[in-house]
Design an enzyme around this catalytic site. Structure first.
Site, short mmCIF file in Angstrom:
data_model
loop_
_atom_site.label_atom_id
_atom_site.label_comp_id
_atom_site.label_asym_id
_atom_site.label_seq_id
_atom_site.Cartn_x
_atom_site.Cartn_y
_atom_site.Cartn_z
N ARG A 201 -1.90 -6.26 -8.30
CA ARG A 201 -0.74 -7.11 -8.01
C ARG A 201 -0.51 -8.13 -9.12
NH1 ARG A 201 -3.04 -8.46 -2.19
NH2 ARG A 201 -4.79 -8.60 -3.60
N LYS B 257 -17.00 -6.71 7.76
CA LYS B 257 -15.81 -7.53 7.51
C LYS B 257 -15.07 -7.94 8.79
CE LYS B 257 -13.51 -7.12 3.04
NZ LYS B 257 -12.41 -6.39 2.37
N HIS C 157 0.84 -1.21 0.00
CA HIS C 157 0.00 0.00 0.00
C HIS C 157 0.88 1.26 0.00
CE1 HIS C 157 -2.91 -2.75 2.36
NE2 HIS C 157 -3.45 -2.58 1.17
N SER D 72 -2.82 -8.07 2.97
CA SER D 72 -3.08 -7.87 4.40
C SER D 72 -3.58 -9.16 5.02
CB SER D 72 -4.14 -6.78 4.60
OG SER D 72 -3.66 -5.55 4.11
O1 PNS Z 1 -8.51 -3.01 0.40
P1 PNS Z 1 -9.75 -3.59 -0.22
O2 PNS Z 1 -10.55 -4.36 0.80
O3 PNS Z 1 -9.43 -4.40 -1.45
O4 PNS Z 1 -10.63 -2.33 -0.69
C1 PNS Z 1 -11.93 -2.51 -1.24
C2 PNS Z 1 -12.69 -1.17 -1.37
C3 PNS Z 1 -12.67 -0.41 -0.07
C4 PNS Z 1 -12.06 -0.34 -2.45
C5 PNS Z 1 -14.16 -1.52 -1.79
O5 PNS Z 1 -14.64 -2.55 -0.98
C6 PNS Z 1 -15.10 -0.32 -1.67
O6 PNS Z 1 -14.99 0.64 -2.39
N1 PNS Z 1 -16.04 -0.40 -0.71
C7 PNS Z 1 -16.98 0.65 -0.39
C8 PNS Z 1 -18.39 0.24 -0.78
C9 PNS Z 1 -18.58 0.36 -2.27
O7 PNS Z 1 -18.42 1.39 -2.88
N2 PNS Z 1 -18.92 -0.78 -2.90
C10 PNS Z 1 -19.08 -0.86 -4.33
C11 PNS Z 1 -17.79 -1.30 -5.01
S1 PNS Z 1 -17.25 -2.91 -4.38
#
Ligand code: PNS
Length: 162
Positions: free
Chosen positions: A91, A42, A18, A129
């Site tokens: 990645r 989560k 990150h 993570s």
């Molecule tokens: O680090 P991550 O868990 O891969 O990040 C995921 C993230 C935070 C980018 C995604 O889950 C997100 O944007 N969540 C907020 C809710 C949302 O907008 N959902 C629609 C797209 S999944």
């Protein structure tokens, strides 16, 4: 007006992968907002406040980076903070399909918000993570994956669980 980018994620915990994306995107965009998702369902290891303060301490050297948390949809938060673009790290090919789906949906749903992907530096291309947490839960050495300030914070969490 400068370009403001949002780099969203769970960051539970933040890894060198990150931080590499933050470092590189801080040189591309005028302003970076690291958006920590307040992901209640989560069951994260670190509270959102812990994650925000952990990352804030690590990005102090960048005058154009700030850390915030958000709830709800990313596109709504991006609109609220007037972000021009979303940044995500890729990645490997396994990330691609999922990230493409989200990026496409976010763009259609928001009307115009694009996602830009930075390929993770090769030395961090395997990092996640989730796997860092798995190793830490068995008491393994995680110092190659997360900054030294973060190591004891993770170890403490698992110590309290044992
Ligand atoms: O680090 P991550 O868990 O891969 O990040 C995921 C993230 C935070 C980018 C995604 O889950 C997100 O944007 N969540 C907020 C809710 C949302 O907008 N959902 C629609 C797209 S999944």
């Amino acid at each position: 007006m400068g370009k403001r980018a949002i780099y969203p994620g769970s960051f539970d915990p933040v890894t060198y992968g990150h931080l590499d994306i933050i470092d590189r995107s801080s040189k591309i965009f005028d302003e970076i907002i690291v958006g920590v998702l307040n992901n209640r369902q989560k069951n994260p290891l670190f509270s959102v406040d812990e994650r925000v303060s952990m990352i804030s301490g690590l990005v102090q050297k960048y005058p154009n980076v700030r850390v915030d948390s958000f709830d709800g949809l990313l596109i709504d938060y991006a609109k609220e903070i007037s972000a021009d673009i979303i940044i995500r790290g890729l990645r490997a090919i396994t990330d691609f399909e999922y990230e493409l789906q989200i990026a496409q949906t976010n763009r259609v749903e928001s009307g115009n918000l694009d996602t830009i992907f930075l390929t993770t530096s090769l030395n961090y291309s395997y990092l996640s993570s989730t796997i860092v947490k798995e190793f830490a839960s068995y008491g393994a050495d995680i110092s190659k994956f997360v900054p030294e300030e973060v190591v004891p914070l993770i170890e403490q969490k698992y110590k309290n669980m044992r």
